[in-house]
Enzyme design. Structure first.
Site, PDB file in Angstrom:
ATOM      1  N   CYS A 259      -9.573 -16.345 -25.687  1.00  0.00           N
ATOM      2  CA  CYS A 259      -8.359 -17.158 -25.767  1.00  0.00           C
ATOM      3  C   CYS A 259      -7.738 -17.303 -24.391  1.00  0.00           C
ATOM      4  O   CYS A 259      -6.613 -16.856 -24.151  1.00  0.00           O
ATOM      5  CB  CYS A 259      -7.384 -16.516 -26.735  1.00  0.00           C
ATOM      6  SG  CYS A 259      -8.124 -16.220 -28.338  1.00  0.00           S
TER       7      CYS A 259
ATOM      8  N   ARG B   4     -28.275  -9.781  -4.942  1.00  0.00           N
ATOM      9  CA  ARG B   4     -28.343 -10.988  -5.768  1.00  0.00           C
ATOM     10  C   ARG B   4     -29.700 -11.697  -5.695  1.00  0.00           C
ATOM     11  O   ARG B   4     -30.278 -12.046  -6.716  1.00  0.00           O
ATOM     12  CB  ARG B   4     -27.239 -11.951  -5.308  1.00  0.00           C
ATOM     13  CG  ARG B   4     -27.002 -13.125  -6.232  1.00  0.00           C
ATOM     14  CD  ARG B   4     -25.985 -14.110  -5.626  1.00  0.00           C
ATOM     15  NE  ARG B   4     -24.724 -13.496  -5.282  1.00  0.00           N
ATOM     16  CZ  ARG B   4     -23.678 -13.395  -6.100  1.00  0.00           C
ATOM     17  NH1 ARG B   4     -23.741 -13.871  -7.312  1.00  0.00           N
ATOM     18  NH2 ARG B   4     -22.552 -12.822  -5.692  1.00  0.00           N
TER      19      ARG B   4
HETATM   20  C1  LIG Z   1     -22.943  -6.184  -2.001  1.00  0.00           C
HETATM   21  C2  LIG Z   1     -23.621  -5.678  -0.807  1.00  0.00           C
HETATM   22  C3  LIG Z   1     -24.944  -6.037  -0.534  1.00  0.00           C
HETATM   23  C4  LIG Z   1     -25.716  -7.023  -1.382  1.00  0.00           C
HETATM   24  O1  LIG Z   1     -25.155  -8.286  -1.286  1.00  0.00           O
HETATM   25  P1  LIG Z   1     -25.887  -9.517  -2.044  1.00  0.00           P
HETATM   26  O2  LIG Z   1     -24.981 -10.662  -1.789  1.00  0.00           O
HETATM   27  O3  LIG Z   1     -25.964  -9.136  -3.481  1.00  0.00           O
HETATM   28  O4  LIG Z   1     -27.221  -9.674  -1.431  1.00  0.00           O
HETATM   29  C5  LIG Z   1     -25.564  -5.475   0.556  1.00  0.00           C
HETATM   30  N1  LIG Z   1     -24.893  -4.614   1.356  1.00  0.00           N
HETATM   31  C6  LIG Z   1     -23.622  -4.252   1.144  1.00  0.00           C
HETATM   32  C7  LIG Z   1     -22.957  -3.311   2.064  1.00  0.00           C
HETATM   33  C8  LIG Z   1     -22.932  -4.773   0.059  1.00  0.00           C
HETATM   34  O5  LIG Z   1     -21.664  -4.435  -0.148  1.00  0.00           O
END
Ligand SMILES: *Cc1c(COP(=O)(O)O)cnc(C)c1O
Length: 391
Positions: free
Chosen positions: A341, A266
């Site tokens: 909806c 993210r």
């Molecule tokens: C989803 C995930 C991430 C990334 O998480 P963010 O919150 O997008 O930074 C990293 N490692 C694992 C194992 C994940 O499942």
């Protein structure tokens, strides 16, 4: 909240809704993140945040690898960014997925359970050595974490092994089989600020060192996960990569034989994307104004998934050719909804706007991660958005 290039495109678009991605801004951001981390720390991008090939390509020069969490992501990312190392994580890996990962030469397996480790050994048997990190679900001190939005560590969860079960896996690495235990991996929480992330990383690295010492192992890699905070309520804020990098430098100094690896999703891609659409209708319902937008949470499920009001910028459009008065609101809280909806199709609730009129455009920020790719596109059969990648 919107880059000049993205705003210019958002104004010029003839087909709405649309996703607009500023790949130059993405590369600049990823470069700054990379520069803030000590050179010895490996930066992986968790592809599930947004696996669009254009984004992977823009990120590739700045990362050490990609973390993939399914056979689908594995095949997709291998094709989109050939030659970039992959770590294959995620629960419930099937025999076919493991076979495909071995075939594709995946560099690291993040193993989630004993069953999965046995399956990996069985599938890999006649083939080359397999590099494994065991994912451990370490307990976290709640005080350390502050306001962690989504804690996964230290409580019952489908992810990873309990600390005492990691030990039970050790015999599977003995006796000349294909499995090599390289280290420990954990991804324990998301939405953490730099201080909390450092506390988590320290916990994982120190646990690895103690585990190594207890069993006479040589664990050279520590994956400390992703989950760096993106603040949707304050979209101009950024995770403090400088402070995090400095903390990781000190941590790396205490673990000189070990490679530390971080894997944000993210916090790398959220900022480079906007979901742009326009206002179809403005009405009052029992005293409250609602703006109905073209599209909705079937294109950008983020606010529904995270139960927040999504930040946006109004892009005024002065054109109004209808023969009746233009509906609008001024200096008031208004709820921005989509065309679905269902009362859950809310993009922003009671958000204050100086002015919003039918025909104005709205650009939702922080739409580069967990937006289009987590959405239920086919619900109600509205047309999909168009996609624009600005280079
Ligand atoms: C989803 C995930 C991430 C990334 O998480 P963010 O919150 O997008 O930074 C990293 N490692 C694992 C194992 C994940 O499942």
């Amino acid at each position: 909240m919107i880059t000049a290039r993205a705003a210019e495109r958002a104004h010029a678009l003839t087909e709405l809704p649309a996703y607009v991605y500023d790949l130059t801004a993405l590369a600049t951001h990823a470069g700054a993140v990379r520069a803030a981390l000590p050179p010895s720390v490996e930066l992986y991008y968790a592809a599930k945040a947004n696996p669009a090939p254009e984004l992977l390509e823009a990120l590739a020069p700045h990362v050490s690898g990609f973390e993939v969490a399914s056979g689908g992501e594995l095949a997709h990312v291998r094709t989109a960014a050939p030659g970039v190392p992959l770590a294959f994580g995620g629960p419930g890996k099937t025999e076919d997925e493991i076979g495909a990962a071995l075939e594709a030469g995946v560099e690291r397996f993040h193993v989630e359970s004993e069953q999965e480790l046995r399956l990996l050994a069985a599938v890999a048997s006649p083939r080359r050595a397999v590099e494994v990190l065991l994912r451990v679900n370490l307990p976290l001190d709640a005080a350390e974490l502050g306001g962690a939005a989504l804690a996964m560590g230290g409580r019952p969860s489908p992810f990873g092994l309990d600390p005492d079960r990691v030990e039970a896996c050790l015999p599977l690495f003995a006796g000349g089989g294909p499995l090599r235990l390289r280290g420990i991996h954990a991804h324990l929480a998301s939405g953490l600020d730099a201080g909390a992330q450092l506390a988590v990383a320290t916990r994982i690295a120190d646990w690895t060192r103690d585990f190594e010492a207890r069993h006479g192992l040589d664990l050279t890699e520590v994956g400390v996960g992703g989950g760096m905070a993106v603040d949707y309520a304050r979209p101009a804020e950024r995770f403090d990569w400088t402070a995090y990098g400095e903390g990781l430098r000190a941590l790396a100094d205490r673990h000189p034989r070990r490679t530390l690896r971080v894997e944000p999703g993210r916090a790398l891609t959220a900022y480079c994307g906007w979901y742009v659409t326009d206002v179809l209708d403005i009405k009052h319902s029992h005293g409250e104004p609602f703006a109905v937008l073209r599209g909705g949470t079937h294109h950008m499920r983020t606010p529904a998934a995270k139960s927040h009001s999504h930040p946006f910028t109004v892009l005024a459009n002065e054109t109004w050719t209808r023969p009746w008065p233009r509906p609008g609101v001024r200096d008031t809280p208004v709820t921005l909804v989509g065309q679905l909806c269902t009362p859950k199709d809310v993009l922003a609730a009671r958000a204050h706007v100086p002015e919003l009129r039918v025909g104005d455009r709205v650009a939702f920020a922080l739409a580069g991660a967990y937006a289009w790719n987590i959405s239920h596109h086919d619900f109600l059969m509205h047309p999909p958005p168009s996609f624009h990648y600005l280079t």
